[in-house]
Write a protein that holds these residues in place. Structure first.
Motif, PDB file in Angstrom:
ATOM      1  N   TYR A  63     -11.459   5.795   0.671  1.00  0.00           N
ATOM      2  CA  TYR A  63     -11.827   5.707   2.089  1.00  0.00           C
ATOM      3  C   TYR A  63     -13.266   6.182   2.261  1.00  0.00           C
ATOM      4  O   TYR A  63     -13.520   7.360   2.549  1.00  0.00           O
ATOM      5  CB  TYR A  63     -10.886   6.584   2.910  1.00  0.00           C
ATOM      6  CG  TYR A  63      -9.506   6.012   3.144  1.00  0.00           C
ATOM      7  CD1 TYR A  63      -9.048   4.864   2.495  1.00  0.00           C
ATOM      8  CD2 TYR A  63      -8.637   6.633   4.041  1.00  0.00           C
ATOM      9  CE1 TYR A  63      -7.790   4.352   2.730  1.00  0.00           C
ATOM     10  CE2 TYR A  63      -7.368   6.122   4.289  1.00  0.00           C
ATOM     11  CZ  TYR A  63      -6.953   4.983   3.625  1.00  0.00           C
ATOM     12  OH  TYR A  63      -5.696   4.486   3.872  1.00  0.00           O
ATOM     13  N   LYS A  74       0.857  -1.189   0.000  1.00  0.00           N
ATOM     14  CA  LYS A  74       0.000   0.000   0.000  1.00  0.00           C
ATOM     15  C   LYS A  74       0.895   1.241   0.000  1.00  0.00           C
ATOM     16  O   LYS A  74       1.760   1.392   0.857  1.00  0.00           O
ATOM     17  CB  LYS A  74      -0.904   0.002   1.240  1.00  0.00           C
ATOM     18  CG  LYS A  74      -1.947  -1.100   1.197  1.00  0.00           C
ATOM     19  CD  LYS A  74      -2.690  -1.227   2.506  1.00  0.00           C
ATOM     20  CE  LYS A  74      -3.602  -0.070   2.779  1.00  0.00           C
ATOM     21  NZ  LYS A  74      -4.365  -0.269   4.049  1.00  0.00           N
ATOM     22  N   ALA A 129      -7.646   2.382  -3.126  1.00  0.00           N
ATOM     23  CA  ALA A 129      -8.499   2.215  -1.939  1.00  0.00           C
ATOM     24  C   ALA A 129      -9.155   3.536  -1.546  1.00  0.00           C
ATOM     25  O   ALA A 129      -8.565   4.327  -0.790  1.00  0.00           O
ATOM     26  CB  ALA A 129      -7.654   1.675  -0.787  1.00  0.00           C
ATOM     27  N   LYS A 146     -18.025   2.219   7.979  1.00  0.00           N
ATOM     28  CA  LYS A 146     -18.512   2.317   9.348  1.00  0.00           C
ATOM     29  C   LYS A 146     -19.868   1.641   9.521  1.00  0.00           C
ATOM     30  O   LYS A 146     -20.367   1.521  10.625  1.00  0.00           O
ATOM     31  CB  LYS A 146     -18.582   3.788   9.817  1.00  0.00           C
ATOM     32  CG  LYS A 146     -17.228   4.338  10.195  1.00  0.00           C
ATOM     33  CD  LYS A 146     -16.581   3.601  11.390  1.00  0.00           C
ATOM     34  CE  LYS A 146     -15.081   3.828  11.511  1.00  0.00           C
ATOM     35  NZ  LYS A 146     -14.248   3.058  10.548  1.00  0.00           N
ATOM     36  N   THR A 163     -12.632  -3.939   1.909  1.00  0.00           N
ATOM     37  CA  THR A 163     -11.973  -4.416   3.116  1.00  0.00           C
ATOM     38  C   THR A 163     -12.714  -3.888   4.329  1.00  0.00           C
ATOM     39  O   THR A 163     -13.026  -2.696   4.422  1.00  0.00           O
ATOM     40  CB  THR A 163     -10.464  -4.055   3.136  1.00  0.00           C
ATOM     41  OG1 THR A 163      -9.885  -4.674   4.281  1.00  0.00           O
ATOM     42  CG2 THR A 163     -10.193  -2.568   3.119  1.00  0.00           C
TER      43      THR A 163
HETATM   44  C1  E4P Z   1      -7.533   0.754   4.192  1.00  0.00           C
HETATM   45  O1  E4P Z   1      -6.792   0.876   3.223  1.00  0.00           O
HETATM   46  C2  E4P Z   1      -7.575   1.819   5.204  1.00  0.00           C
HETATM   47  O2  E4P Z   1      -6.310   1.856   5.771  1.00  0.00           O
HETATM   48  C3  E4P Z   1      -8.618   1.595   6.254  1.00  0.00           C
HETATM   49  O3  E4P Z   1      -9.735   0.919   5.750  1.00  0.00           O
HETATM   50  C4  E4P Z   1      -9.000   2.884   6.921  1.00  0.00           C
HETATM   51  O4  E4P Z   1     -10.086   2.640   7.750  1.00  0.00           O
HETATM   52  P1  E4P Z   1     -10.528   3.677   8.900  1.00  0.00           P
HETATM   53  O5  E4P Z   1     -11.030   4.912   8.217  1.00  0.00           O
HETATM   54  O6  E4P Z   1     -11.601   2.958   9.637  1.00  0.00           O
HETATM   55  O7  E4P Z   1      -9.312   3.930   9.724  1.00  0.00           O
END
Ligand code: E4P
Length: 227
Positions: free
Chosen positions: A133, A86, A131, A170, A187
């Protein structure tokens, strides 16, 4: 859509792998900080638990492109095939992605993606995954699902092979919306896996069926007790 576990706790990963079809594990520095110690001890344990074929995503933390490239090689040397490095989708990260694509077979996941154009540039640099967010974008007052859909449209319109691994969920509703548009992977933190399937109405329906069966067959009887 492949499902990956966004966590590094061995017990949690083991339990989810028993219950769900899991394609791999993603980590980031924050996730590894919750375990502490030598990160490779944790990552090797995860690798042996999920098998060599499963995807394991591990983040490089260097700031300069040359150092990111060296870190990417180090990570993949230690963790082997199907390890995705990553790399944050920032200028030095793009530079590192280009170098890695030109000089190695290392698989890259562009991370910390908040905008469609970041994803576009990462895809052009050769990232295997980007990815977005989802929840963090929502928290900024934008729409994480919409951004992810736009990324999917951009990849399709430009005939790019880069896949999306949607991250930072979430709730299960966010995941449902992305299932409907078929992104490549998502993920999920352990609690989101369980949120997908936990529902008291379903539990009550199943309990009712068992009660009805036992009402004529006897307590703890199942179909195995009959010919
Ligand atoms: C994945 O690549 C991220 O690091 C991760 O899903 C971030 O998640 P968060 O916003 O719950 O910290």
């Amino acid at each position: 859509m492949k499902l990956l576990i966004d966590d590094a706790h061995i017990d949690a990963i083991e339990k989810i792998c028993e219950l769900f079809p899991v394609a791999g594990v993603t980590t980031n520095p924050t996730i590894l900080a919750k375990i502490g110690g030598n990160p490779f001890d944790t990552l090797k344990e995860i690798r042996s638990l999920i098998s060599e074929e499963a995807d394991l995503h591990v983040q490089a933390v260097s700031r300069r492109a040359d150092d990111i490239v060296a870190e990417a090689r180090h990570i993949t040397d230690i963790l082997g095939a199907n390890t995705f490095v990553k790399i944050p989708a920032v200028p030095e990260g793009f530079k590192a992605m280009k170098t890695l694509l030109e000089t190695s077979e290392i698989l890259v996941t562009a991370t910390a993606v908040y905008t469609p154009l970041q994803a576009f540039v990462a895809g052009q640099c050769g990232a295997a995954y980007v990815a977005p967010y989802v929840n963090r974008i929502d928290n900024m007052g934008f729409d994480g699902i919409r951004v992810t859909r736009e990324i999917k449209e951009i990849f399709s319109a430009n005939i790019m092979e880069t896949e999306i691994i949607a991250a930072s969920f979430k709730n299960a509703q966010q995941l449902l919306e992305l299932c409907k548009c078929g992104v490549g992977a998502a993920t999920l933190a352990p609690e989101i896996f369980y949120a997908m399937i936990n529902n008291s109405a379903i539990d009550s329906a199943v309990e009712h069926f068992v009660d009805d069966f036992e009402s004529f067959a006897g307590k703890d009887k199942t179909m195995l007790d009959f010919q």
